[in-house]
Enzyme design. Structure first.
Site, PDB file in Angstrom:
ATOM      1  N   LYS A 132      38.904  43.368  48.861  1.00 60.53           N
ATOM      2  CA  LYS A 132      38.696  44.656  48.218  1.00 60.53           C
ATOM      3  C   LYS A 132      38.383  45.694  49.292  1.00 60.53           C
ATOM      4  O   LYS A 132      37.707  45.381  50.291  1.00 60.53           O
ATOM      5  CB  LYS A 132      37.534  44.533  47.221  1.00 60.53           C
ATOM      6  CG  LYS A 132      37.272  45.751  46.347  1.00 60.53           C
ATOM      7  CD  LYS A 132      36.161  45.444  45.357  1.00 60.53           C
ATOM      8  CE  LYS A 132      35.891  46.603  44.406  1.00 60.53           C
ATOM      9  NZ  LYS A 132      34.845  46.252  43.412  1.00 60.53           N
ATOM     10  N   SER A 202      36.053  47.439  38.912  1.00 57.46           N
ATOM     11  CA  SER A 202      36.655  48.179  40.007  1.00 57.46           C
ATOM     12  C   SER A 202      37.474  47.310  40.967  1.00 57.46           C
ATOM     13  O   SER A 202      38.141  47.836  41.857  1.00 57.46           O
ATOM     14  CB  SER A 202      35.545  48.890  40.799  1.00 57.46           C
ATOM     15  OG  SER A 202      34.635  47.948  41.360  1.00 57.46           O
ATOM     16  N   SER A 226      32.820  44.207  37.378  1.00 52.56           N
ATOM     17  CA  SER A 226      33.944  44.677  38.187  1.00 52.56           C
ATOM     18  C   SER A 226      34.895  43.608  38.702  1.00 52.56           C
ATOM     19  O   SER A 226      35.991  43.941  39.156  1.00 52.56           O
ATOM     20  CB  SER A 226      33.433  45.496  39.378  1.00 52.56           C
ATOM     21  OG  SER A 226      32.915  46.730  38.947  1.00 52.56           O
TER      22      SER A 226
END
Length: 554
Positions: A132, A202, A226
């Site tokens: 990420k 996210s 997330s």
């Protein structure tokens, strides 16, 4: 579609290594033989033809046996990404030059000479991974998918990447996050099952890259669902471990006291293999030193199987947890509950403790403490996030007593959660992965994928999100959260292994049309000045939350 099942011969190796090895040794060398549940698939059982379509444990088995070279696996992932990421947009950047160097080193380490010289390579050696865009890698860009950090170069390595890199993993690139992890939509990225649908957030880019078979493994963060929301809507598996199980050092924060670094894979075996090499104490993150050791064997990788593998296990079903589900996903959740019973598990009705009312204030305060360094760049944020950041920075003027009160309420909540498990004699709780079915892709809060998730971040408890089928209404996958007691990742993984053995929904893959993309590439350059690895002011506050198994009221 199902992944290809015709057999092919992978790259010729210099003899067959021990595919069924544990995390810490080689059976062929006469060392300690690990239990069956900690072994890789047998090489002869692997029938997938395209290396990019291999699960992580399948690829690891072939790599360890020298039937597949890390460079071949890497090139298959790069080729698939270049040919199909146009409409998906999972990658922020890729690092082919860096990755090829790492793949060659991994190949040497896995070779017969490497094994003789250095001993058995870690089981993740040679496996590609997506990080990420919050995880620092020294000398490579780190932008949190935001114009605010355009041109930012990491000053050092995040602890998680350092561990994975030292284990021989191959960094494909950084995957998109919702800007600074400030939302649950990741609008830059389309869902591989329907690119007009939301991928969640996210950690949306990480989940999309996994579902699209661009990478076998990915790392994300979870502050309020997330990694679980994206895993649910993409049909992949995530493990949000106990708070403090994995270091957050060198990771751009959203809220230091609720950020969890998590492992993501197609199956729970894949994610457990990754977590085994991510977890552990870190001198740079004091909360990682508070829990029990992971153990040399890491986490289990194979189900025990049998007719009733969940016999004697009790699963809590929280009241009203499925009330807001659309009809199609409600049916999938009911079917999942039926599977638990079919495998011998007992489902009992429970009531989760109420969430602390000051939750939003705590989020704003910690986000404001980090983002105040960018107040001269507010115009570079997405418009929705600019307003959110402005409010967060303004919250810093609030009374300190409010923050202390929230910390006490959180401790009360955590102990009430633990008490629920003790009093109901639970092994896990079952919660829908999301409350949405086919949420359309977009940038505003109205397009965020949401559901019950804060319970796990506030308690610090571990959760596996496992695929539970696809909606008959939209075709979008749906997952179920299996949550447990703090520090009991191994117990949750064992439960999820049995569920996935019985219903391997994780093997379902989307049909991807050709959608070429010239993905931005980067090479290593001069690291940023730091001192934090992220090259931003990301040092956590001295007051930190700690995960506990205590049950007495505060």
């Amino acid at each position: 579609m199902r992944e290809g099942l015709s057999r092919r011969t992978f790259i010729a190796g210099a003899g067959v290594g021990a595919a069924a090895v544990g995390l810490g040794g080689r059976a062929a060398a006469g060392e300690r033989i690990h239990r069956r549940e900690r072994t890789l698939p047998d090489v002869d059982s692997i029938t997938v033809t395209d290396p990019a379509l291999l699960s992580a444990v399948e690829a690891a088995s072939l790599l360890q046996a020298r039937k597949l070279h890390p460079r071949e696996l890497l090139e298959a992932c790069l080729t698939r990404s270049a040919g199909h990421d146009g409409d998906i947009g999972s990658w922020v950047r890729i690092y082919p030059e860096v990755a090829r160097e790492q793949a060659e080193r991994a190949g040497t380490r896995l070779s017969a000479d490497g094994v003789r010289r250095d001993g058995a390579a870690p089981l993740v050696c040679g496996l590609p991974i997506a990080l990420k865009d919050l995880f620092a890698v020294k000398g490579l860009p780190l932008t949190a998918s935001s114009r605010v950090l355009e041109g930012n170069i990491a000053a050092g390595d995040s602890t998680v990447w350092r561990r994975l890199g030292e284990s021989g993993m191959v960094l494909l690139g950084h995957a998109h996050t919702h800007e600074f992890a400030l939302g649950a939509g990741t609008p830059q990225t389309g869902n591989p099952w329907d690119t007009a649908a939301s991928v969640g957030g996210s950690s949306g880019g990480s989940a999309a890259a996994l579902a699209a078979r661009f990478t076998p493994l990915a790392v994300g963060t979870d502050t309020g669902g997330s990694i679980r929301f994206p895993a649910s809507v993409c049909g992949v598996t995530s493990i949000k471990p106990t708070f403090g199980r994995c270091s957050t050092y060198g990771v751009i924060p959203l809220a230091w006291n609720r950020d969890h670094v998590g492992a993501m894979g197609r199956s729970v075996a894949d994610a457990a293999l990754l977590l085994s090499h991510m977890a552990g104490p870190d001198a740079n993150d004091v909360v990682t030193k508070l829990g029990p050791d992971v153990g040399a064997d890491g986490y289990p990788l194979v189900a025990r199987g049998g007719r009733k593998p969940l016999a004697g296990k009790r699963f809590g079903l929280p009241a009203t947890v499925s009330d807001d589900l659309p009809e199609a996903t409600a049916a999938l959740f009911d079917d999942f509950l039926g599977l638990v019973r079919e495998l011998g598990g007992e489902i009992v009705d429970v009531t989760m403790p109420p969430l602390p009312k000051g939750l939003l204030l705590g989020d704003q305060f910690e986000a404001g403490a980090y983002h105040q360094q960018f107040t001269d760049r507010v115009g570079s944020y997405d418009a929705v996030n600019a307003a959110q950041v402005t409010a967060a920075v303004a919250s810093l003027s609030g009374p300190v007593a409010d923050q202390l009160k929230l910390n006490r309420e959180r401790a009360t909540y955590q102990r009430a959660y633990n008490r629920l498990f003790a009093e109901a004699r639970l092994d896990a709780v079952l919660v829908p992965g999301t409350i949405h079915d086919g949420m359309r892709r977009g940038g505003g809060p109205g397009q965020y994928v949401n559901g019950a998730a804060q319970w796990a971040n506030l308690s610090g408890a571990p959760v596996v999100c496992t695929p539970a089928g696809r909606s008959a209404a939209t075709g979008i996958p749906f997952g179920v959260q299996v949550g447990g007691r703090p520090w009991d990742e191994a117990g949750l993984v064992s439960l999820a292994l049995e569920l996935q053995e019985a219903r391997p929904y994780w093997r379902d893959a989307p049909d991807l049309p050709a959608s070429p993309r010239a993905i931005p590439e980067a090479v290593r350059t001069t690291p940023g000045p730091g001192p934090d690895p992220t090259n931003t002011d990301a040092a956590p506050p001295a007051l930190r939350f700690t995960a506990s198994t205590a049950t007495d009221p505060v």
